[in-house]
Design a protein around this motif. Structure first.
Motif, PDB file in Angstrom:
ATOM      1  N   ASP A 173       0.898  -1.221  -0.077  1.00  0.00           N
ATOM      2  CA  ASP A 173       0.097   0.245   0.066  1.00  0.00           C
ATOM      3  C   ASP A 173       0.953   1.332  -0.040  1.00  0.00           C
ATOM      4  O   ASP A 173       0.412   2.214  -0.647  1.00  0.00           O
ATOM      5  N   PHE A 174       2.114   1.139   0.789  1.00  0.00           N
ATOM      6  CA  PHE A 174       3.049   2.185   0.874  1.00  0.00           C
ATOM      7  C   PHE A 174       3.365   2.541  -0.542  1.00  0.00           C
ATOM      8  O   PHE A 174       3.468   3.681  -0.988  1.00  0.00           O
ATOM      9  N   CYS A 175       3.775   1.478  -1.043  1.00  0.00           N
ATOM     10  CA  CYS A 175       4.378   1.595  -2.685  1.00  0.00           C
ATOM     11  C   CYS A 175       3.294   2.214  -3.543  1.00  0.00           C
ATOM     12  O   CYS A 175       3.731   2.879  -4.448  1.00  0.00           O
ATOM     13  N   ARG A 176       2.270   1.528  -3.434  1.00  0.00           N
ATOM     14  CA  ARG A 176       1.064   2.053  -4.403  1.00  0.00           C
ATOM     15  C   ARG A 176       0.900   3.464  -4.243  1.00  0.00           C
ATOM     16  O   ARG A 176       0.778   4.199  -5.067  1.00  0.00           O
ATOM     17  N   HIS A 177       1.094   4.069  -3.081  1.00  0.00           N
ATOM     18  CA  HIS A 177       0.638   5.612  -2.833  1.00  0.00           C
ATOM     19  C   HIS A 177       1.826   6.328  -3.399  1.00  0.00           C
ATOM     20  O   HIS A 177       1.516   7.378  -4.287  1.00  0.00           O
ATOM     21  N   ALA A 178       3.234   5.712  -3.183  1.00  0.00           N
ATOM     22  CA  ALA A 178       4.171   6.545  -3.905  1.00  0.00           C
ATOM     23  C   ALA A 178       4.141   6.386  -5.508  1.00  0.00           C
ATOM     24  O   ALA A 178       4.069   7.427  -6.191  1.00  0.00           O
ATOM     25  N   VAL A 179       3.684   5.569  -6.073  1.00  0.00           N
ATOM     26  CA  VAL A 179       3.426   5.279  -7.519  1.00  0.00           C
ATOM     27  C   VAL A 179       2.237   6.261  -7.952  1.00  0.00           C
ATOM     28  O   VAL A 179       2.593   7.016  -9.008  1.00  0.00           O
ATOM     29  N   GLU A 180       1.163   6.402  -7.116  1.00  0.00           N
ATOM     30  CA  GLU A 180      -0.082   7.240  -7.461  1.00  0.00           C
ATOM     31  C   GLU A 180       0.366   8.625  -7.216  1.00  0.00           C
ATOM     32  O   GLU A 180      -0.133   9.377  -8.126  1.00  0.00           O
ATOM     33  N   GLU A 205      20.073  -7.922 -21.511  1.00  0.00           N
ATOM     34  CA  GLU A 205      19.604  -9.190 -21.977  1.00  0.00           C
ATOM     35  C   GLU A 205      18.316  -9.103 -22.617  1.00  0.00           C
ATOM     36  O   GLU A 205      17.998  -9.676 -23.505  1.00  0.00           O
ATOM     37  N   CYS A 206      17.253  -7.971 -22.371  1.00  0.00           N
ATOM     38  CA  CYS A 206      16.150  -7.736 -23.008  1.00  0.00           C
ATOM     39  C   CYS A 206      16.223  -6.568 -23.701  1.00  0.00           C
ATOM     40  O   CYS A 206      16.139  -5.543 -23.438  1.00  0.00           O
ATOM     41  N   SER A 207      16.598  -6.791 -25.081  1.00  0.00           N
ATOM     42  CA  SER A 207      16.804  -5.755 -25.780  1.00  0.00           C
ATOM     43  C   SER A 207      15.696  -4.607 -26.135  1.00  0.00           C
ATOM     44  O   SER A 207      15.553  -3.501 -26.491  1.00  0.00           O
ATOM     45  N   LYS A 208      14.663  -5.169 -25.993  1.00  0.00           N
ATOM     46  CA  LYS A 208      13.372  -4.226 -26.170  1.00  0.00           C
ATOM     47  C   LYS A 208      12.913  -3.319 -25.082  1.00  0.00           C
ATOM     48  O   LYS A 208      12.347  -2.577 -25.124  1.00  0.00           O
ATOM     49  N   VAL A 209      13.757  -3.631 -23.888  1.00  0.00           N
ATOM     50  CA  VAL A 209      13.407  -2.764 -22.653  1.00  0.00           C
ATOM     51  C   VAL A 209      13.964  -1.507 -22.795  1.00  0.00           C
ATOM     52  O   VAL A 209      14.986  -1.229 -23.138  1.00  0.00           O
ATOM     53  N   GLU A 210      12.943  -0.301 -22.689  1.00  0.00           N
ATOM     54  CA  GLU A 210      13.275   1.019 -23.058  1.00  0.00           C
ATOM     55  C   GLU A 210      13.853   1.609 -21.597  1.00  0.00           C
ATOM     56  O   GLU A 210      14.677   2.503 -21.525  1.00  0.00           O
ATOM     57  N   ASN A 211      12.867   1.475 -20.693  1.00  0.00           N
ATOM     58  CA  ASN A 211      13.136   2.086 -19.426  1.00  0.00           C
ATOM     59  C   ASN A 211      12.535   1.309 -18.346  1.00  0.00           C
ATOM     60  O   ASN A 211      11.664   0.510 -18.340  1.00  0.00           O
ATOM     61  N   ILE A 212      13.324   1.387 -17.011  1.00  0.00           N
ATOM     62  CA  ILE A 212      13.253   0.861 -15.811  1.00  0.00           C
ATOM     63  C   ILE A 212      13.259   1.857 -14.843  1.00  0.00           C
ATOM     64  O   ILE A 212      14.238   2.631 -14.920  1.00  0.00           O
ATOM     65  N   VAL A 213      12.180   1.660 -13.762  1.00  0.00           N
ATOM     66  CA  VAL A 213      12.193   2.419 -12.778  1.00  0.00           C
ATOM     67  C   VAL A 213      12.049   1.352 -11.649  1.00  0.00           C
ATOM     68  O   VAL A 213      11.550   0.311 -11.677  1.00  0.00           O
ATOM     69  N   VAL A 214      12.733   2.000 -10.518  1.00  0.00           N
ATOM     70  CA  VAL A 214      12.805   1.174  -9.218  1.00  0.00           C
ATOM     71  C   VAL A 214      11.901   1.513  -8.275  1.00  0.00           C
ATOM     72  O   VAL A 214      11.765   2.603  -8.153  1.00  0.00           O
ATOM     73  N   VAL A 215      11.217   0.805  -7.768  1.00  0.00           N
ATOM     74  CA  VAL A 215      10.257   1.117  -6.482  1.00  0.00           C
ATOM     75  C   VAL A 215      10.469   0.478  -5.286  1.00  0.00           C
ATOM     76  O   VAL A 215      10.714  -0.855  -5.521  1.00  0.00           O
ATOM     77  N   THR A 216      10.863   0.971  -4.295  1.00  0.00           N
ATOM     78  CA  THR A 216      11.118   0.046  -3.233  1.00  0.00           C
ATOM     79  C   THR A 216      10.106   0.915  -1.898  1.00  0.00           C
ATOM     80  O   THR A 216       9.764   1.982  -1.824  1.00  0.00           O
ATOM     81  N   VAL A 217      10.012   0.084  -0.767  1.00  0.00           N
ATOM     82  CA  VAL A 217       9.168   0.462   0.370  1.00  0.00           C
ATOM     83  C   VAL A 217      10.117   1.735   1.251  1.00  0.00           C
ATOM     84  O   VAL A 217       9.464   2.778   1.372  1.00  0.00           O
ATOM     85  N   LEU A 218      11.422   1.363   1.484  1.00  0.00           N
ATOM     86  CA  LEU A 218      11.925   2.251   2.350  1.00  0.00           C
ATOM     87  C   LEU A 218      13.458   2.892   1.605  1.00  0.00           C
ATOM     88  O   LEU A 218      13.943   2.092   0.756  1.00  0.00           O
TER      89      LEU A 218
END
Ligand SMILES: [Zn+2]
Ligand SMILES: [Zn+2]
Length: 251
Positions: free
Chosen positions: A111-118, A236-249
């Motif tokens: 829930d904390f992560c979802r709030h950060a995403v939102e 390894e995954c050539s199609k991947v354009e962007n990566i974001v990291v989400v953590t609790v803390l």
């Protein structure tokens, strides 16, 4: 009437109590709103935080603030977004979840992560549309550590978050090498320690047509684990354009 009786019985046999104050919860969440407010959320109070690693910092507001730690660093991910500031309260909850086998806290942390995403428009752009271009990937544990712990903490959180956001969950990564605990190591030592620790399930790269990855972990400290995972996915995954990291803390 029957349903109400059944629910009352369930509350007696399996009561859902707030993890902090012990109040009975009717909504099935293990943290009441009052206690939730005690956890300091990054970005909620209008304070500055680093646009790359989420480290909160004081100082004049700027459009794209970068902290001193990130200034000279090149990450394979776009940015890392942590939900909670580093506090004893937040550390204790993550610790209890991981080491005291309190699996039920996964929902609270998700829930904390979802709030950060939102509240973060940058992540909104990753999850935009029907979500078919995005996948949620947990940072894996080595099987030996997972066996001892009984679960992978990142995976429990990422599974719930994926369901809430309507995004495909993918166990894209494996941890092949057992690494000693990293807590006392500095970033360069951590990166060295993690060299070759992860590998990728290639069939998942080939089977799925995703371009964006949301990588989930419990804590972001120096970013070395996220970096090891993100650089591997990019390679390894050539199609991947962007990566974001989400953590609790933000550790
Ligand atoms: Zn409470
Ligand atoms: Zn930073």
């Amino acid at each position: 009437m029957k349903l109400r009786l059944l629910n009352s019985l369930k509350d007696i046999i399996y009561p859902v109590l707030c993890n902090q104050c012990g109040e009975l919860q009717q909504d099935g969440r293990y943290l009441c709103d009052l206690c939730s407010a005690d956890f300091k959320k990054i970005g909620d109070d209008g304070e500055n935080f680093c646009a790359r690693c989420s480290e909160p910092y004081e100082g004049a507001f700027s459009e794209n603030p970068i902290c001193v730690n990130c200034a000279g660093l090149d990450y394979s991910f776009e940015f890392a977004r942590s939900a909670l500031k580093n506090s004893e309260l937040a550390r204790t909850m993550v610790h209890d979840f991981k080491y005291k086998k309190q699996r039920h806290l996964a929902g609270v942390l998700a829930d904390f992560c979802r709030h950060a995403v939102e509240i973060d428009e940058r992540i909104q752009s990753v999850t935009a549309g029907d979500g078919s271009e995005s996948v949620i990937v947990p940072v894996p544990l080595h099987w030996r550590r997972q066996l001892c712990r009984g679960f992978n903490q990142a995976e429990l959180i990422s599974t719930i978050l994926a369901g809430q956001l309507g995004i495909t969950h993918l166990n894209l990564l494996k941890r092949d090498r057992y690494t000693s605990t990293q807590t006392k190591l500095v970033r360069s030592e951590r990166l060295k320690n993690l060299k070759g620790a992860f590998s990728i399930r290639r069939r998942f790269c080939q089977m799925n047509d995703f371009k964006k990855v949301i990588l989930i972990d419990d804590v972001f400290t120096t970013g070395s684990t996220s970096e090891a995972c993100a650089s591997l996915i990019k390679k390894e995954c050539s199609k991947v354009e962007n990566i974001v990291v989400v953590t609790v803390l933000r550790g």
